[in-house]
Write an enzyme that holds these catalytic residues in place. Structure first.
Site, short mmCIF file in Angstrom:
data_model
loop_
_atom_site.label_atom_id
_atom_site.label_comp_id
_atom_site.label_asym_id
_atom_site.label_seq_id
_atom_site.Cartn_x
_atom_site.Cartn_y
_atom_site.Cartn_z
N SER A 14 -31.33 26.66 14.52
CA SER A 14 -31.36 27.82 15.41
C SER A 14 -31.88 29.07 14.72
CB SER A 14 -29.96 28.07 15.98
OG SER A 14 -29.53 26.97 16.74
N GLU A 34 -39.10 20.60 8.46
CA GLU A 34 -37.83 20.03 8.92
C GLU A 34 -37.83 18.53 8.64
OE1 GLU A 34 -34.49 18.95 9.81
OE2 GLU A 34 -34.78 21.11 10.18
N CYS A 47 -22.85 21.85 18.39
CA CYS A 47 -22.21 22.48 19.54
C CYS A 47 -22.75 22.01 20.89
CB CYS A 47 -22.30 24.00 19.42
SG CYS A 47 -23.88 24.64 18.85
N LYS A 50 -21.65 18.28 21.50
CA LYS A 50 -20.18 18.34 21.53
C LYS A 50 -19.69 18.92 22.85
CE LYS A 50 -18.33 21.81 20.68
NZ LYS A 50 -18.07 22.38 19.36
N TYR A 98 -37.55 23.16 21.85
CA TYR A 98 -37.61 23.92 20.60
C TYR A 98 -38.98 23.73 19.93
CZ TYR A 98 -32.87 25.73 20.00
OH TYR A 98 -31.71 26.45 20.10
N ALA A 114 -38.77 19.83 2.38
CA ALA A 114 -39.45 20.79 1.51
C ALA A 114 -38.43 21.36 0.53
CB ALA A 114 -40.07 21.91 2.34
N GLU A 181 -11.24 20.08 18.50
CA GLU A 181 -12.08 19.75 19.64
C GLU A 181 -12.21 18.24 19.81
OE1 GLU A 181 -14.84 23.78 19.74
OE2 GLU A 181 -15.56 22.02 18.66
#
Length: 448
Positions: A14, A34, A47, A50, A98, A114, A181
């Site tokens: 994010s 990534e 999140c 979940k 994204y 990387a 949770e």
């Protein structure tokens, strides 16, 4: 000097994605590396998936209560593989969005690991060396495993979204939001859950009275909650079951152990120390208020800095970094009065100072207002579960310095109320607001 890119971001979570996108909009030539999937922990294995499981878990109680509202529900049963696959399908959809956002801003994506090879250079796993005027580390954090024999037999929150089948029994180790949770989620899905922690409290940092209320409700729901649990070891039996040695609390046989004992900054093997980047005792990148590390050309945002491990915070840090470095606007993030929530069963939420923190900071000028109530839905269904709202004020004008809630939809209610704490409003501002009736949120303007 000329560089291949103005900005090279390591990690497409994010914070990294926001920093890359805004920097590109400011005119920078940006690349992102990534090694797993675009979206990071929150979107891929945190999140977002979940919360989808939390929604699924809510139906356990809703279906039970449906008869009280005139519905006949016969033959209802839960299908874990179906929910698991639907969640992963939506995760893939979000990953695509994204990626599209980066593509639309002409950010080049390298789908490989990387590492930092110098103040202005990174090395890809393929061996390619790339130069960049500025490097941003946004690699997040990684689930911790305790140093006990057999720890490898347990899983973490990374793996729980991909279980082939649900276990009959599960032991969850931890005292934070992840542990609480998943205790509620798995219990709702029919798993016998034992929630254990080495300490004597759950959810440190949240208001103690609210947490005590959650602990009481957790036990009433049938979750076996144990404090001061000395986790000694895990071993596997011949039939595939796991045996957890709890010292003086005895041995516990289970089918699954979930480690929810915290998250460590994900800096191992990145080459940071060789490049001269200072790390703290936990391995987090040490940064200043503008997210700059001890090396002028290297910055860091998000969980890897271990300041506040929350997705919205990482996003704000990434945006502030981009505006500061490439937008000509020096921006910082205000870490005061950040609203937080634990999507337990029922959820809790809070913003500002807890009662204990307020009394320590403000002394005798603190006043506490409460509403202990039974939500209307629970009254109709016969469910005895009660909600609790707390308002903490300080000073002669009774400035609201904290709000803490437990009850259905508490996180949805708190978001708007958090604005009042951030703005420094007083108790009278709440008192002067007409109640929205009938609702749970009206309790905030009726506190006594």
């Amino acid at each position: 000097m000329t560089f291949d890119f103005d900005l090279f971001v390591i990690g497409a979570g994010s914070g990294g994605v926001r920093a890359a996108r805004i920097s590109a909009q400011h005119g920078a030539r940006v690349a992102v590396a990534e090694e797993y999937r675009v979206g990071g922990t929150c979107v891929i294995r945190g999140c977002v998936p979940k919360k989808m499981l939390v929604y699924g878990a809510h139906f356990a109680e809703d279906l039970h209560d449906a008869a009280s509202f005139g519905w006949d529900i016969e033959g209802a049963r839960f299908n874990w593989p179906r929910l698991r696959d639907l969640v992963q399908k939506d995760v893939s959809r979000l990953e695509g969005l994204y990626t599209q956002g980066l593509d639309n801003n002409r950010v080049e994506i390298f789908e490989e690991r990387a590492t930092i090879s110098g103040p202005n250079s990174v090395r890809l796993a393929s061996g390619r060396e790339i130069s960049a005027r500025t490097i941003l580390v946004a690699t997040g954090a990684w689930p911790a495993r305790p140093d006990v024999p057999g720890a490898e037999l347990g899983i973490t929150s990374n793996e729980i979204f991909h279980l082939e089948t649900l276990p009959r029994r599960a032991i969850i180790a931890g005292a934070g939001y992840i542990a609480n949770e998943f205790a509620g989620i798995l219990h709702a899905f029919g798993v016998h859950v034992t929630l254990v922690t080495r300490g004597d409290r759950m959810l440190r940092g949240y208001d103690e009275e609210i947490v005590d209320h959650l602990v009481d409700l957790t036990r009433k729901k049938g979750i076996d909650l144990r404090f001061n649990f000395p986790f000694k070891s895990i071993s596997r039996t011949e039939d595939g079951s796991l045996v957890v040695d709890g010292g003086e609390q005895g041995e516990f046989e289970t089918d699954l152990v979930l480690w929810a004992t915290g998250r460590n900054p994900n800096t191992s093997g990145l080459g940071l120390e060789a490049a001269g980047v200072a790390l703290d005792k936990d391995g987090a990148v040490v940064v200043d208020e503008y997210n700059r590390s001890s090396v002028d050309s290297i910055y860091a945002v998000g969980d890897v800095t271990n300041r506040v491990q929350l997705t919205p915070v990482a996003i704000r840090e990434g945006h502030a970094f981009a505006d500061t470095v490439f937008g000509g606007l020096k921006r910082t993030v205000d870490y005061r009065s950040i609203p937080t929530a634990v999507f337990a069963s029922p959820p809790i939420s809070g913003v500002g100072l807890t009662e204990t923190q307020a009394r320590k900071e403000h002394g005798d000028v603190v006043k506490v207002y409460r509403s202990d109530f039974r939500p209307m839905k629970n009254v109709v269904s016969g469910r005895q579960e009660r909600g609790l709202y707390k308002m903490i004020t300080a000073g002669p004008e009774e400035t609201v310095v904290g709000l803490h809630l437990i009850g259905p939809d508490s996180s949805e209610i708190l978001q708007a109320a958090a604005i009042a704490v951030k703005a420094g409003l007083t108790k009278s501002a709440f008192d002067d607001t007409v109640a929205l009736h009938p609702s749970m949120a009206e309790e905030l303007v009726l506190l006594k």
